[in-house]
Design a protein around this motif. Structure first.
Motif, PDB file in Angstrom:
ATOM      1  N   ALA A 163       0.888  -1.283  -0.097  1.00  0.00           N
ATOM      2  CA  ALA A 163       0.021   0.016  -0.028  1.00  0.00           C
ATOM      3  C   ALA A 163       0.914   1.238  -0.115  1.00  0.00           C
ATOM      4  CB  ALA A 163      -1.014   0.132   1.220  1.00  0.00           C
ATOM      5  N   THR A 164       2.106   1.407   0.710  1.00  0.00           N
ATOM      6  CA  THR A 164       2.673   2.421   0.845  1.00  0.00           C
ATOM      7  C   THR A 164       3.957   2.238  -0.255  1.00  0.00           C
ATOM      8  OG1 THR A 164       4.224   1.518   2.311  1.00  0.00           O
ATOM      9  CG2 THR A 164       2.124   2.616   3.337  1.00  0.00           C
ATOM     10  N   LYS A 165       4.177   1.666  -1.021  1.00  0.00           N
ATOM     11  CA  LYS A 165       5.139   1.547  -2.017  1.00  0.00           C
ATOM     12  C   LYS A 165       4.871   2.526  -3.093  1.00  0.00           C
ATOM     13  CE  LYS A 165       6.843  -3.202  -1.389  1.00  0.00           C
ATOM     14  NZ  LYS A 165       7.229  -4.349  -1.958  1.00  0.00           N
ATOM     15  N   MET A 166       6.049   3.052  -3.794  1.00  0.00           N
ATOM     16  CA  MET A 166       5.810   3.842  -5.057  1.00  0.00           C
ATOM     17  C   MET A 166       5.873   3.022  -6.198  1.00  0.00           C
ATOM     18  SD  MET A 166       5.621   6.679  -3.522  1.00  0.00           S
ATOM     19  CE  MET A 166       5.790   8.019  -5.053  1.00  0.00           C
ATOM     20  N   PRO A 167       5.248   3.264  -7.291  1.00  0.00           N
ATOM     21  CA  PRO A 167       5.344   2.555  -8.718  1.00  0.00           C
ATOM     22  C   PRO A 167       6.551   1.813  -8.968  1.00  0.00           C
ATOM     23  CG  PRO A 167       3.882   4.319  -8.911  1.00  0.00           C
ATOM     24  CD  PRO A 167       4.348   4.476  -7.853  1.00  0.00           C
ATOM     25  N   ASN A 168       7.693   2.793  -8.861  1.00  0.00           N
ATOM     26  CA  ASN A 168       9.032   2.303  -9.319  1.00  0.00           C
ATOM     27  C   ASN A 168       9.623   1.099  -8.199  1.00  0.00           C
ATOM     28  OD1 ASN A 168       9.897   4.073  -7.180  1.00  0.00           O
ATOM     29  ND2 ASN A 168      11.118   5.369  -8.269  1.00  0.00           N
ATOM     30  N   GLN A 169       8.604   0.794  -7.198  1.00  0.00           N
ATOM     31  CA  GLN A 169       9.358  -0.190  -6.111  1.00  0.00           C
ATOM     32  C   GLN A 169       8.787  -1.340  -6.459  1.00  0.00           C
ATOM     33  OE1 GLN A 169       8.243   2.300  -2.892  1.00  0.00           O
ATOM     34  NE2 GLN A 169      10.584   2.348  -2.115  1.00  0.00           N
ATOM     35  N   MET A 170       7.876  -1.585  -7.586  1.00  0.00           N
ATOM     36  CA  MET A 170       7.070  -2.801  -7.833  1.00  0.00           C
ATOM     37  C   MET A 170       7.525  -3.383  -9.049  1.00  0.00           C
ATOM     38  SD  MET A 170       3.401  -1.330  -6.526  1.00  0.00           S
ATOM     39  CE  MET A 170       2.843  -2.802  -6.320  1.00  0.00           C
ATOM     40  N   SER A 171       7.112  -4.630  -9.188  1.00  0.00           N
ATOM     41  CA  SER A 171       7.514  -5.267 -10.659  1.00  0.00           C
ATOM     42  C   SER A 171       6.169  -4.879 -11.347  1.00  0.00           C
ATOM     43  CB  SER A 171       7.224  -6.881 -10.286  1.00  0.00           C
ATOM     44  OG  SER A 171       6.005  -7.288 -10.029  1.00  0.00           O
ATOM     45  N   GLY A 172       6.303  -5.336 -12.680  1.00  0.00           N
ATOM     46  CA  GLY A 172       5.401  -5.023 -13.844  1.00  0.00           C
ATOM     47  C   GLY A 172       4.236  -5.722 -13.458  1.00  0.00           C
ATOM     48  N   GLY A 173       4.056  -6.806 -12.923  1.00  0.00           N
ATOM     49  CA  GLY A 173       2.854  -7.533 -12.588  1.00  0.00           C
ATOM     50  C   GLY A 173       2.126  -6.667 -11.348  1.00  0.00           C
ATOM     51  N   GLN A 174       3.041  -6.238 -10.573  1.00  0.00           N
ATOM     52  CA  GLN A 174       2.221  -5.696  -9.481  1.00  0.00           C
ATOM     53  C   GLN A 174       1.659  -4.212  -9.975  1.00  0.00           C
ATOM     54  OE1 GLN A 174       5.706  -5.784  -6.907  1.00  0.00           O
ATOM     55  NE2 GLN A 174       4.969  -7.355  -5.718  1.00  0.00           N
ATOM     56  N   GLN A 175       2.307  -3.716 -10.686  1.00  0.00           N
ATOM     57  CA  GLN A 175       1.907  -2.314 -11.128  1.00  0.00           C
ATOM     58  C   GLN A 175       0.626  -2.549 -12.033  1.00  0.00           C
ATOM     59  OE1 GLN A 175       4.880   0.571 -12.791  1.00  0.00           O
ATOM     60  NE2 GLN A 175       6.316  -0.926 -12.137  1.00  0.00           N
ATOM     61  N   GLN A 176       0.650  -3.605 -12.730  1.00  0.00           N
ATOM     62  CA  GLN A 176      -0.619  -3.961 -13.516  1.00  0.00           C
ATOM     63  C   GLN A 176      -2.009  -4.339 -12.449  1.00  0.00           C
ATOM     64  OE1 GLN A 176      -2.354  -3.098 -15.840  1.00  0.00           O
ATOM     65  NE2 GLN A 176      -1.376  -3.877 -17.620  1.00  0.00           N
ATOM     66  N   ARG A 177      -1.615  -4.795 -11.636  1.00  0.00           N
ATOM     67  CA  ARG A 177      -2.645  -5.175 -10.361  1.00  0.00           C
ATOM     68  C   ARG A 177      -3.096  -3.744  -9.865  1.00  0.00           C
ATOM     69  NH1 ARG A 177       0.477  -9.465  -7.661  1.00  0.00           N
ATOM     70  NH2 ARG A 177      -0.316  -9.010  -5.809  1.00  0.00           N
ATOM     71  N   VAL A 178      -2.189  -3.043  -9.660  1.00  0.00           N
ATOM     72  CA  VAL A 178      -2.457  -1.565  -9.173  1.00  0.00           C
ATOM     73  C   VAL A 178      -3.400  -0.851 -10.252  1.00  0.00           C
ATOM     74  CG1 VAL A 178      -1.715   0.916  -8.441  1.00  0.00           C
ATOM     75  CG2 VAL A 178      -0.423  -1.455  -7.679  1.00  0.00           C
ATOM     76  N   ALA A 179      -2.832  -0.922 -11.391  1.00  0.00           N
ATOM     77  CA  ALA A 179      -4.026  -0.089 -12.545  1.00  0.00           C
ATOM     78  C   ALA A 179      -5.303  -0.940 -12.480  1.00  0.00           C
ATOM     79  CB  ALA A 179      -3.317  -0.451 -13.798  1.00  0.00           C
ATOM     80  N   ILE A 180      -5.499  -2.199 -12.264  1.00  0.00           N
ATOM     81  CA  ILE A 180      -6.793  -2.963 -12.272  1.00  0.00           C
ATOM     82  C   ILE A 180      -7.608  -2.357 -11.132  1.00  0.00           C
ATOM     83  CG2 ILE A 180      -7.988  -5.212 -12.005  1.00  0.00           C
ATOM     84  CD1 ILE A 180      -5.680  -6.318 -13.784  1.00  0.00           C
ATOM     85  N   ALA A 181      -6.911  -2.460  -9.796  1.00  0.00           N
ATOM     86  CA  ALA A 181      -7.484  -1.899  -8.713  1.00  0.00           C
ATOM     87  C   ALA A 181      -7.966  -0.457  -8.833  1.00  0.00           C
ATOM     88  CB  ALA A 181      -6.458  -1.891  -7.462  1.00  0.00           C
ATOM     89  N   ARG A 182      -7.205   0.302  -9.434  1.00  0.00           N
ATOM     90  CA  ARG A 182      -7.675   1.962  -9.553  1.00  0.00           C
ATOM     91  C   ARG A 182      -8.905   1.914 -10.538  1.00  0.00           C
ATOM     92  NH1 ARG A 182      -3.467   5.680 -12.247  1.00  0.00           N
ATOM     93  NH2 ARG A 182      -4.082   4.118 -13.923  1.00  0.00           N
ATOM     94  N   ALA A 183      -9.005   1.016 -11.587  1.00  0.00           N
ATOM     95  CA  ALA A 183     -10.220   0.764 -12.439  1.00  0.00           C
ATOM     96  C   ALA A 183     -11.327   0.252 -11.641  1.00  0.00           C
ATOM     97  CB  ALA A 183      -9.912  -0.126 -13.620  1.00  0.00           C
ATOM     98  N   ILE A 184     -11.173  -0.631 -10.634  1.00  0.00           N
ATOM     99  CA  ILE A 184     -12.504  -1.166 -10.139  1.00  0.00           C
ATOM    100  C   ILE A 184     -12.960  -0.600  -8.803  1.00  0.00           C
ATOM    101  CG2 ILE A 184     -11.863  -3.580 -11.121  1.00  0.00           C
ATOM    102  CD1 ILE A 184     -11.044  -4.405  -8.592  1.00  0.00           C
ATOM    103  N   VAL A 185     -12.236   0.316  -8.453  1.00  0.00           N
ATOM    104  CA  VAL A 185     -12.278   1.048  -6.968  1.00  0.00           C
ATOM    105  C   VAL A 185     -13.627   1.759  -6.893  1.00  0.00           C
ATOM    106  CG1 VAL A 185     -11.096   3.055  -6.978  1.00  0.00           C
ATOM    107  CG2 VAL A 185     -11.191   2.041  -5.130  1.00  0.00           C
ATOM    108  N   MET A 186     -14.174   2.087  -7.953  1.00  0.00           N
ATOM    109  CA  MET A 186     -15.511   2.860  -7.939  1.00  0.00           C
ATOM    110  C   MET A 186     -16.776   1.877  -8.239  1.00  0.00           C
ATOM    111  SD  MET A 186     -15.172   6.283  -7.576  1.00  0.00           S
ATOM    112  CE  MET A 186     -16.456   7.008  -8.151  1.00  0.00           C
ATOM    113  N   ARG A 187     -16.367   0.674  -8.170  1.00  0.00           N
ATOM    114  CA  ARG A 187     -17.269  -0.480  -8.572  1.00  0.00           C
ATOM    115  C   ARG A 187     -18.122  -0.100  -9.643  1.00  0.00           C
ATOM    116  NH1 ARG A 187     -19.693  -0.103  -2.639  1.00  0.00           N
ATOM    117  NH2 ARG A 187     -17.985  -0.138  -1.440  1.00  0.00           N
TER     118      ARG A 187
END
Length: 389
Positions: A163-187
Motif C-alpha cells: 500500500a505505501t510503495k511507489m510504482p518504481n518499487q514494484m514489479s510489472g505484474g504488481q503495477q498492472q494489478r494496481v492499475a486494475i485496482a484503480r479501475a475497479i475501486v469505484m465499483r
C-alpha cells in the motif's frame, strides 16, 4: 479469492449462456458475483477513417455480468470497437446502449466505466494507495468511504502489503494489478481492458489471468477484454467474439470456438490447426466418409446435412495419435520434424498427397522421439475432426 462484505449484493435470478438462452445464475460460472454488471448492446455500429472501414456494422449483445473477449489480429477492429464503447472515439453509425440507455453521445468520464490499458499509466509520484484512491478523490467521495473502499480493493487484488510503495518499487505484474485496482475501486458496472497483459512475461500473464477471472467472479462487473492472444481469450472468457477486417466472424463460448470454428480464419487463428482438403465419399447420418488427396479415407462429424463435393476438415494437433503399425482410419505419413518440448512431442509430418500435418502428443516413458524421414501412421476418430465447409 474471498468476496468482501461491501461487494456482497443480491444475486440476479437469471442471466444468459453462450447461446443467449436464459439460465439460472447459479448455473453460470460467474454465479458468485454480485449483481452490479450492466448489459451492453452494440447495435449496427460502424466506424470509418476516410475510406477505411475500421468497424463494419457490428452487432453484439453482452449480458450483465458477462466476460466477453474481443479477439483478433492487428487491424481487425477490436481496439477501435472498445474505444467506441468507452467513448474515446465517436461512432459513425449505429448505437451503443448500456442497460438499454444510449451512451454514444455521453462523454467518457460520465459513462462510469473502469478502464485498464496496456500501459499501467500510474502516477509515479503517488503511492499505491494514492493511485487507487485517485478516481474517488476526483469524484468528491468522502475520505472515510474512500479509505474503506481502497483498503477493500487492495485486499481483493492482493496488494495490501504494498500500500505505501511507489510504482518504481514494484514489479510489472504488481503495477498492472494496481492499475486494475484503480479501475475497479469505484465499483463500475462495466470494466474495459485493452490488452492489459501484453507487456508482461509468460509466467506473470498466466498468474494475472487467474486473478482477473477470480476478480470477475468477485465483483460481478461486465468485462469487455481486448486481446490478440488466443490463450488469454480461451482462459478468461464466457464468450469470445472473433474479429476480422472490422467484422465479428464468430461469437461463441471458448469450447465452441476451439472445437467448432465457423470459418477457416477462426480455425487458423484460434489454436494450432491442420486443415485437410478432402472429398465426400459417403454419408452415414452426421458421420461422413471423406477421401484426402492421396485417396486415403477417414471419417468425420458434420452438422451440415446439405454438404456435397469437397470440404475442408479441421483436425487439432493434439487429437492425432501416431503409431508404427497400420490400423483402421490411419493415414501413412513421413516425419519431417520432431521436437522434444518437455511434456509434449511436436511432430511435423507429410501425408502422401503432400499436405502437412502437425502432431502434438504427450511425452511418456515408453514414447520415443521419431526420426526425420521415418514412416509412421497418423489416426484420429470421427469426433476429433470438424468439417468446415
Amino acid at each position: 479469492m474471498a468476496e468482501t462484505s461491501t461487494w456482497r449484493a443480491e444475486r440476479r435470478e437469471g442471466s444468459h449462456d453462450s447461446q443467449n438462452k436464459t439460465v439460472p445464475a447459479s448455473k453460470r460460472q460467474s454465479a458468485l458475483a454480485p449483481a452490479i454488471g450492466a448489459s451492453i448492446c452494440i447495435d449496427h455500429v460502424g466506424k470509418t477513417y476516410g475510406s477505411f472501414v475500421a468497424v463494419d456494422d457490428i452487432n453484439l449483445d453482452v449480458a450483465a455480468g458477462e466476460f466477453i473477449t474481443l479477439l483478433g489480429p492487428s487491424g481487425s477492429g477490436k481496439t477501435t470497437l472498445l474505444n467506441l464503447v468507452a467513448g474515446f472515439q465517436k461512432v459513425n453509425s449505429g448505437r451503443i446502449l448500456v442497460d438499454s440507455k444510449p451512451v454514444q453521445n455521453v462523454p467518457p468520464h460520465k459513462r462510469g466505466f473502469g478502464m485498464v490499458f496496456q500501459s499501467y499509466a500510474l502516477f509515479p509520484n503517488m503511492t499505491v494507495t494514492q493511485n487507487v484512491a485517485f478516481p474517488m478523490r476526483m469524484a468528491g467521495i468522502d475520505r472515510e468511504t474512500t479509505n474503506r473502499r481502497v483498503a477493500e480493493t487492495l485486499e481483493v487484488m492482493r496488494l495490501s502489503e504494498h500500500a505505501t510503495k511507489m510504482p518504481n518499487q514494484m514489479s510489472g505484474g504488481q503495477q498492472q494489478r494496481v492499475a486494475i485496482a484503480r479501475a475497479i475501486v469505484m465499483r463500475p458496472r462495466v470494466v474495459l481492458m485493452d490488452e492489459p497483459l501484453s507487456a508482461l512475461d509468460r509466467r506473470l500473464r498466466e498468474s494475472i489471468q487467474i486473478e482477473i477471472r477470480e476478480l470477475h467472479r468477485t465483483i460481478g462487473s461486465t468485462i469487455l477484454f481486448v486481446t490478440h492472444d488466443q490463450g488469454e481469450a480461451l482462459t478468461l472468457s464466457d464468450r469470445i467474439a472473433v474479429l476480422d477486417a472490422g467484422k465479428i466472424v464468430q461469437i461463441a463460448s471458448p469450447v465452441e470456438i476451439y472445437r467448432h470454428p465457423a470459418t477457416k480464419f477462426v480455425a487458423s487463428f484460434v489454436g494450432e490447426s491442420n486443415l485437410i482438403d478432402a472429398e465426400l465419399v459417403q454419408r452415414r447420418g452426421t458421420r461422413l466418409v471423406l477421401k484426402n488427396r492421396a485417396g486415403h479415407t477417414f471419417e468425420a462429424e458434420s452438422r451440415n446435412p446439405d454438404m456435397v463435393g469437397r470440404a475442408t476438415v479441421l483436425v487439432r494437433p493434439e487429437r492425432i495419435a501416431i503409431s508404427d503399425t497400420l490400423s483402421p482410419n490411419a493415414l501413412p505419413v513421413t516425419v519431417t520434424s520432431a521436437l522434444f518440448l518437455g511434456e509434449l512431442l511436436r511432430i511435423e509430418a507429410e501425408m502422401e498427397g503432400g499436405e502437412k500435418l502437425l502432431i502434438r502428443c504427450p511425452d511418456t516413458q515408453a514414447r520415443r522421439l521419431p526420426e526425420i524421414g521415418e514412416k509412421l501412421y497418423a489416426r484420429w476418430d470421427a469426433e476429433d475432426c470438424w468439417v468446415l465447409s
